[in-house]
Design an enzyme around this catalytic site. Structure first.
Site, short mmCIF file in Angstrom:
data_model
loop_
_atom_site.label_atom_id
_atom_site.label_comp_id
_atom_site.label_asym_id
_atom_site.label_seq_id
_atom_site.Cartn_x
_atom_site.Cartn_y
_atom_site.Cartn_z
N GLU A 160 -23.59 -60.45 -29.81
CA GLU A 160 -22.95 -61.13 -30.68
C GLU A 160 -21.59 -61.71 -30.49
OE1 GLU A 160 -23.35 -58.77 -34.50
OE2 GLU A 160 -25.46 -58.90 -34.37
N GLU A 266 -35.02 -58.33 -31.38
CA GLU A 266 -34.73 -57.34 -32.81
C GLU A 266 -35.56 -57.81 -34.02
OE1 GLU A 266 -30.70 -56.46 -33.81
OE2 GLU A 266 -29.96 -56.60 -31.70
C1 GLA Z 1 -27.38 -56.15 -35.30
C2 GLA Z 1 -27.31 -55.30 -33.91
C3 GLA Z 1 -28.26 -54.22 -33.75
C4 GLA Z 1 -28.25 -53.57 -35.37
C5 GLA Z 1 -28.23 -54.51 -36.33
C6 GLA Z 1 -28.51 -53.91 -37.64
O1 GLA Z 1 -28.45 -56.96 -35.12
O2 GLA Z 1 -27.54 -56.10 -32.69
O3 GLA Z 1 -27.78 -53.26 -32.93
O4 GLA Z 1 -26.96 -52.91 -35.51
O5 GLA Z 1 -27.56 -55.38 -36.39
O6 GLA Z 1 -29.16 -52.80 -37.83
#
Ligand code: GLA
Length: 367
Positions: A160, A266
């Site tokens: 991020e 994710e």
């Molecule tokens: C972001 C992060 C993850 C996690 C999520 C929430 O996507 O990259 O590591 O912390 O938020 O669980």
């Protein structure tokens, strides 16, 4: 040599690693559950899930993991605030437990995440000039990546770092304010030096949206022009109901066109379409979904999951797809952006396969 995911997935199959469990006993009763998720996609990419070390101590959870997945990522125990709460004082136990479990059960490990503004302990930046910050970061990244060298096949080196809609090109984090974009280069260089065979990723959310994707791709271009050894882009793909295939395909195509590896890192599909204010200050969030609405959502969700996996299969640059958690009961989305029961994953709270799982293992199934 860096081993591309599809080749590695083929190796896993050929060696029988990770495929030893009897998939006929896969937990749950949804028809189609007897087919292991990873087997349905092993010709295309690795299939993983985020886990915690606590989960790996619970047999019901490890059975589910072992039945369907070939890859794991630590949900939060390989982040800097967990591994290095104080400078040089490492706490490896939880991260080691995950990597050791993976090794013992033929699972591959994605590393997540070396640098993330939300998990940076204060000591990294405290009172430091650029030189000191660079030394601290280089040492940390070198120590972590070396420890798991050969056991973690890919690392999210930065998470991020690209600006959100309200920012500019880059996230205005404490890292950025201290070192511009140089911290990104320092982190990638240290990771590359510590494990030259590991695939190194920039991971970010929202690439399914055109505006964010454009910023990610321009970030990649400028980092590469600066000599940053980046191998791939991790698309978090925290999706929600109503997501179309178009945004997914556009994101994967853009990364492939740049000659980089795609990982979906994710993946989850929320039951809620919230306005921005819900994320900003918890107002106007969608109300909790009722039991009467759930079946329709689960069918809709199954189609979103299938769209993501099909888009990935059609693109050889996609080497791994991981869901952010194993089952609905332990998803972060039950608590974010507000406390509310959510149903974002492939298995329900009783760890039974949902229609989304069936849609991924049974091509004839029409949700
Ligand atoms: C972001 C992060 C993850 C996690 C999520 C929430 O996507 O990259 O590591 O912390 O938020 O669980």
């Amino acid at each position: 040599m860096k081993v591309a995911g599809r080749v590695a997935a083929g190796l896993v199959l050929a060696l029988g690693i990770g495929c030893g469990q009897d998939t006929a006993d896969a937990p749950g009763s949804e028809p189609g559950a007897q087919v292991a998720l990873r087997d349905a996609w092993s010709d295309a990419f690795a299939v993983g899930a985020a886990v915690t070390s606590a989960q790996l101590r619970r047999p019901a959870e490890t059975a589910l993991l072992g039945a369907h997945f070939d890859t794991v990522v630590s949900e939060y125990e390989m982040k800097a605030d967990r591994i290095a709460p104080a400078e040089g004082a490492y706490t490896w136990a939880a991260a080691d437990a995950i990597v050791d479990h993976a090794a013992a059960h033929g699972l591959r490990v994605r590393g997540h995440a070396l640098v993330w503004h939300q998990s940076t302990p204060d000591w990294f930046l405290a009172g430091g000039d650029r030189k000191t910050i660079r030394e601290r970061l280089t040492r940390y990244v070198g120590d972590v990546v070396s420890r798991y060298r050969g056991r973690v096949f890919a690392w999210d080196v930065v998470n991020e770092v690209v600006g959100g809609d309200a920012d500019g090109q880059w996230r205005d984090s404490a890292w950025y304010r201290a070192a511009g974009t140089d911290y990104i280069r320092w982190a990638f260089e240290a990771a590359s030096e510590a494990d030259p065979d590991c695939l190194l990723f920039l991971n970010d959310y929202g690439t399914e949206r055109e505006t964010k994707l454009a910023r990610v791709m321009s970030a990649v271009e400028s980092l590469r022009a600066d000599g940053v050894p980046i191998d791939g882009i991790g698309h978090q793909f925290h999706l929600r109901r109503g997501q179309t295939a178009e945004g997914i395909e556009r994101a994967l195509d853009a990364v492939a066109a740049a000659g980089l590896v795609n990982h979906v890192t994710e993946l989850d599909v929320s039951a809620y379409r919230d306005p921005g204010s819900c994320f900003a200050d918890g107002t106007d969030c969608a109300p909790q979904i009722g039991d009467d609405e759930l079946p329709a959502f689960l069918r809709e969700q199954a189609l979103v999951y299938r769209a993501v996996f099909d888009a990935a299969r059609a693109r050889p640059s996609v080497e791994a797809v991981l869901t952010w958690g194993l089952h609905d009961g332990q998803s972060w989305l039950n608590g974010f952006p507000i406390e509310r029961v959510n149903h974002p994953l492939l298995f329900d709270r009783e760890r039974r396969p949902k229609p989304a799982l069936r849609a991924l293992v049974d091509a004839a199934y029409e949700p």
